[in-house]
Design an enzyme around this catalytic site. Structure first.
Site, PDB file in Angstrom:
ATOM      1  N   SER A 216       0.470  -1.264  -0.382  1.00 13.28           N
ATOM      2  CA  SER A 216      -0.316   0.094  -0.253  1.00 13.28           C
ATOM      3  C   SER A 216       0.946   1.593   0.285  1.00 13.28           C
ATOM      4  O   SER A 216       0.756   2.236  -0.775  1.00 13.28           O
ATOM      5  CB  SER A 216      -0.548   0.023   1.387  1.00 13.28           C
ATOM      6  OG  SER A 216      -0.186  -0.598   2.574  1.00 13.28           O
ATOM      7  N   TYR A 217       1.941   1.242   1.021  1.00 14.86           N
ATOM      8  CA  TYR A 217       2.789   1.804   0.725  1.00 14.86           C
ATOM      9  C   TYR A 217       3.236   2.645  -0.465  1.00 14.86           C
ATOM     10  O   TYR A 217       3.295   3.566  -1.069  1.00 14.86           O
ATOM     11  CB  TYR A 217       3.934   2.108   1.885  1.00 14.86           C
ATOM     12  CG  TYR A 217       5.267   3.056   2.019  1.00 14.86           C
ATOM     13  CD1 TYR A 217       4.830   4.613   3.020  1.00 14.86           C
ATOM     14  CD2 TYR A 217       6.167   3.524   1.241  1.00 14.86           C
ATOM     15  CE1 TYR A 217       5.073   5.476   3.162  1.00 14.86           C
ATOM     16  CE2 TYR A 217       7.522   3.913   2.089  1.00 14.86           C
ATOM     17  CZ  TYR A 217       6.276   5.619   2.389  1.00 14.86           C
ATOM     18  OH  TYR A 217       7.060   6.429   2.488  1.00 14.86           O
TER      19      TYR A 217
END
Length: 251
Positions: A155-156
């Site tokens: 996600s990052y």
């Protein structure tokens, strides 16, 4: 050309880490600071004390960037309190570590909402006023994972990859309207976000072995780059992602 005297800068995620370092750097160059964070004290924070000691003003706001309603309330209030914001530092962010096959919807949604959704909304709302005035500086915090994939942080990586494209998209639209949009991509910096890596002997050794500078970055390493991108010295710089990484991307 590097003076920020008379300028007002809004710095998100200013309570600690890179955001605090940038806020102090801008204040040292003469800017007054608006600080926003989910956890910052509304009065008497450490960053406020350090900025006041530099002879600059500081105003704190609290906002939860994972909550769009909280973000919108903050934007409405800060625009009333400060009709002119010359510099926007889109720095607030979070990271959640779990392998992709186990990376929950909750992890994904929280990281994307803080690292990407809120950044676009802030840039759009503050940028609109900059366009109307014909001047302004917007600086995003990107990442080495704007260029690379990382491990156990899907996600990052997705959010920071998107930030790289967003910077270019906004620059394409706004460069001719007097608004500079750029980003700083930190390398491996000694902050809360990298604590897990620094505490892992194998990963820490591997990371340091690739950094030509031979050390983890410090928050003060961001003062100069931020002042450059926030000042008249960078007036012909648009859509650039400036790496501050000890040489990592050159290896």
């Amino acid at each position: 050309m590097f003076s920020l005297a008379g300028k007002i800068a809004l710095v998100t995620g200013c309570n600690k880490g890179i955001g605090k370092g940038i806020a102090l750097g801008l204040a040292e160059a003469g800017a007054d600071i608006i600080g926003v964070s989910a956890s910052i004290e509304l009065s008497g924070s450490q960053v406020e004390q350090e900025i006041l000691a530099l002879g600059r003003s500081f105003k704190a706001y609290q906002a939860d960037f994972s909550d769009r309603d909280s973000l919108k309330v903050f934007i409405e209030k800060v625009k009333i309190d400060f009709p002119v914001i010359d510099i926007l530092i889109n720095n607030a962010g979070t990271i959640m570590r779990n392998p992709a096959a186990e990376h929950s919807d909750e992890y994904w949604d929280r990281v994307i909402s803080i690292n990407l959704d809120s950044q676009f909304i802030l840039a759009r709302e503050i940028g609109r006023d900059m366009i109307a005035r014909g001047s302004g500086k917007i600086i995003f915090t990107a990442s080495l994972l704007t260029f690379q994939g990382g491990i156990n942080v899907p996600s990052y990586a997705a959010s920071k990859g998107a930030i790289g494209s967003l910077v270019k998209a906004l620059a394409n639209e706004w460069a001719g309207k007097g608004v500079n949009v750029n980003a700083i991509a930190p390398g491996y910096i000694a902050t809360d976000n990298t604590e897990a890596l620094r505490n892992d002997p194998e990963r820490s050794s591997s990371i340091l072995g690739r950094i030509p500078a031979g050390r983890w970055g410090e928050t003060q390493d961001f003062k100069g780059p931020a002042v450059f991108l926030a000042s008249a010295a960078s007036d012909y710089v648009h859509g650039t992602i400036l790496t501050v990484d000890g040489g990592w991307m050159g290896r």
